[in-house]
Each structure stands twice: as C-alpha cells, then as structure tokens.
Design an enzyme around this catalytic site. Sequence first.
Site, PDB file in Angstrom:
ATOM      1  N   ASP A   1       0.703  -2.985  12.626  1.00 34.65           N
ATOM      2  CA  ASP A   1       0.762  -2.350  11.302  1.00 34.65           C
ATOM      3  C   ASP A   1      -0.566  -1.636  11.039  1.00 34.65           C
ATOM      4  O   ASP A   1      -1.044  -1.566   9.907  1.00 34.65           O
ATOM      5  CB  ASP A   1       1.048  -3.386  10.209  1.00 34.65           C
ATOM      6  CG  ASP A   1       1.419  -2.755   8.870  1.00 34.65           C
ATOM      7  OD1 ASP A   1       1.815  -1.567   8.850  1.00 34.65           O
ATOM      8  OD2 ASP A   1       1.292  -3.440   7.834  1.00 34.65           O
TER       9      ASP A   1
ATOM     10  N   ASP B   1      -3.683 -10.976  12.790  1.00 35.43           N
ATOM     11  CA  ASP B   1      -5.082 -10.532  12.681  1.00 35.43           C
ATOM     12  C   ASP B   1      -5.977 -11.541  11.977  1.00 35.43           C
ATOM     13  O   ASP B   1      -7.166 -11.298  11.787  1.00 35.43           O
ATOM     14  CB  ASP B   1      -5.157  -9.180  11.969  1.00 35.43           C
ATOM     15  CG  ASP B   1      -4.641  -9.229  10.534  1.00 35.43           C
ATOM     16  OD1 ASP B   1      -4.070 -10.268  10.133  1.00 35.43           O
ATOM     17  OD2 ASP B   1      -4.798  -8.223   9.821  1.00 35.43           O
TER      18      ASP B   1
ATOM     19  N   ALA C   1       0.820  -1.212   0.000  1.00 30.38           N
ATOM     20  CA  ALA C   1       0.000   0.000   0.000  1.00 30.38           C
ATOM     21  C   ALA C   1       0.858   1.268   0.000  1.00 30.38           C
ATOM     22  O   ALA C   1       0.526   2.265   0.643  1.00 30.38           O
ATOM     23  CB  ALA C   1      -0.933  -0.006   1.204  1.00 30.38           C
TER      24      ALA C   1
END
Length: 425
Positions: free
Chosen positions: A312, A286, A178
Amino acid sequence: MSKRTVLTGARVVVPEGVRENGRLTVEGRTLAAVGSTRTPDSAPAPELTGQQTLDPTERETLDPTEQETLDPTEQETLDPTEQETLDLTGHWIVPGFVDIHVHGGGGASFSAGSHEESLRAVETHRRHGTTTMVASTVSGDLDELSRQAGSLSELVEQGDLAGIHFEGPFISCQRRGAHEESLLRDPDPGDVRKLLDGARGRAVMMTLAPERPGGLDSVRLLADSGVIAAVGHTDGGYEGTREAIDAGATVATHLFNAMPPLGHRQPGPVAALLEDERVTVELINDGTHLHPAVLRLAFESAGASRVAFITDAMGAAGMGDGRYPLGNLEVEVREGVARLVEGGSIAGSTLTLDQAFKRAVTIDGLPVPDAVAALSANPARLLGMAGSVGSLEPGKLADLVVLDEEFTLVGVMRQGSWEVRPHPR
C-alpha cells in the site's frame, strides 16, 4: 544460444519447502532446472527440469560420479563464456515478490498518469524485490481516473505492470482514510463500468464499500467481468460483508485498516472476511498498520494460503522523510510513517516488500515458507499468474530474490536479468 546463469549453494524455497544447498539453472528469461548441488557427503537431489524428473529409485542405483554428469540441461555442451555460475552459500533464494496493492514509490505516483513517474515507481520496487506489481490509483474524478487507467494500461501491455487496481472512489466516507471525501460516491454499476472501460481490459481489482447503494450489484458486475471485487474502506457489518462475499467479493483490502474493528458482539467485516475460505486477506506488515499479534491472529485464522502481504506504498517508498502528494492530498512522512498533513490519518505506507519479508520472519516469527506464500505464491494465484510467477519451478519466469543470512536483500533477478546483482564473498 541464450546465456545461462547457475546459482548454487543457497537455501532455495520451493513449493515443497526449503531445499538446502540448492542449485538453480536460468536459461534466458526462465528457470530451466531446480535441484541441489552435490556435496562430498551426499548425492544431489534430482534436478527438476521443464522436460523431465529423475525417478528417485533410479537415483539410488547411480554411481555418484555418473550423477554429476546426468544434467538434463547438458551443461557440458555450453560454451563456458556463455555461462555464469554464482556460489550463494549462506544465502536464501526465494521467488520474486508480487504486490497487488501499491500506489507509488521513488518519489513517484501511479496516480500521476505519467509513464515517466509510473516507471520510476516500478523501478524503485523492483530494486526491493517486487518483480510483479499491480498499480493502484486513489479516489478521483471518474474522467481523471479513466485517463490515468488508460495510461497505466499501456504499461501493462508492455509488461511493466501486471494490472490496475482502483482503490475508490466507491468507498465509505466514514472509513475513507487518506481519500478526499468530496470525491467519494456510490458504486453505481454504470460508473464502475466506465472505469473498467477506461482501463481497456487491464483492470484486475477494484476496492469498494459494498454497503453503499449499488454496492452488491457492482460486486456482481466486477465478478462477471473477471475483475477482483475487494471489500475495503467499508463501514459495513458482518452480515453485509457476507452478502458481498456471496455476490463475488474475494479480497479484503488491507484487513483491519479502514473498517470497523473486530468486536465480540459486533464482529463486523473482519470476522466475515477471515472466516470465509473464498477470501484472500491483504495485510500491511510495516509495524505501523498492524501489531505483530494481530498479524499472527490473521495468519492463524485465515491460514497461510489466504494471506497476501502488500505495501500500500505511496510515493515516499524508497525515499526519506518529507512531504509528498497522494492524489489531491498532501502527506507528511516522519520516521518512515506517512500521515495526511490535514487530519493526521495514516496515508498508505513507505514499505517495500523486502522489509515486509524480513519483518515477517525476524519479528513476527513466521516460518519462511509461510512468508514466501504471502509475498509471492498467493498473490500470483489471485492474479491468475501462478503459471508463470510466484514460485521457483522449471518453466516459470526467472524472477527471484537473494537474501543474506539475516534476510536482508542482496540480489534481485527479473526474467533472467539482474536488477540488483548479488556480490557473494
């Protein structure tokens, strides 16, 4: 005299393991003593203080009625109005979490370079148990990154942040994730130095792709400057990654993500980073970034002492679904998963470390002490802060998290003050 808080009855995770029926004494900002509460069937374990340790051979000879009064903190001399005692029976107490890689939260981003936004992100993660955190930036123009770092350095100086982490712009275009491709560049040591100078001595880590021109020289520069060189967003191979480690790299940025996969003929950076005892590997727990089997593989390969759980997290952490900025890019969060609007790449996470802890012990099957190491002790040691945070020991800051029997967060204390106050029955 500073106020004293005494926490009793919980399972307390200390460096030696789990202390049943624990007792913590907090004086002001620090832990004064760590011990166990006496029960009718057993004498209390010796209470460790910053000044002394009770010899176990002496404990056996003490009359049980005397033991209860041999409190090195001299509780009986304190005005009762200045002491608070909380019975946390049925709960866990673990050290405050340490996050070395977080971009924002609460709808705010560290990359905004605004104190107001940065503090909103800090407060969001504190409420979820992160009592020590490093602010991470995303790839940008060097002048803009220097401006952001200058602003963040002020929050480091006033104690809200533990340091600054530059994630980019010296990363691989092929593994950019990203990060905006037009902003990426080779890690010229002069440019690396410019960012370090912009951080005014408060940079603690920089992620780069060591295979890019200037990469190894920049790793050496970072190591010589006392800044952690992290291998990440890399398209390099096994041999090149080993060279970077030999040059001074000591962290794997979100291992497995934004790097070539582990292969049986081309092991890539993953194998090099896992096998080297000098490297601490970041993992995002996650359930989206890593399958539980892969997470367990990393723990078994590296060992619990070399893993650091990170979030993050971007601005959506602690918030709901919707659209959020990440640097110059736009991210859409659906069902808690953040992806770029254009291209669909995973864009950080919406994770908080209390969620990572609960998942580690209830889904991944990790022993509680191993999860504590990954969330607290290991990252604290990596940052050079193990003398003050990362474990529950006398003399350290009173940073702790209270969890219920199902490992859900119910309390957070930072430097002796409640950020989230537990309400035991």
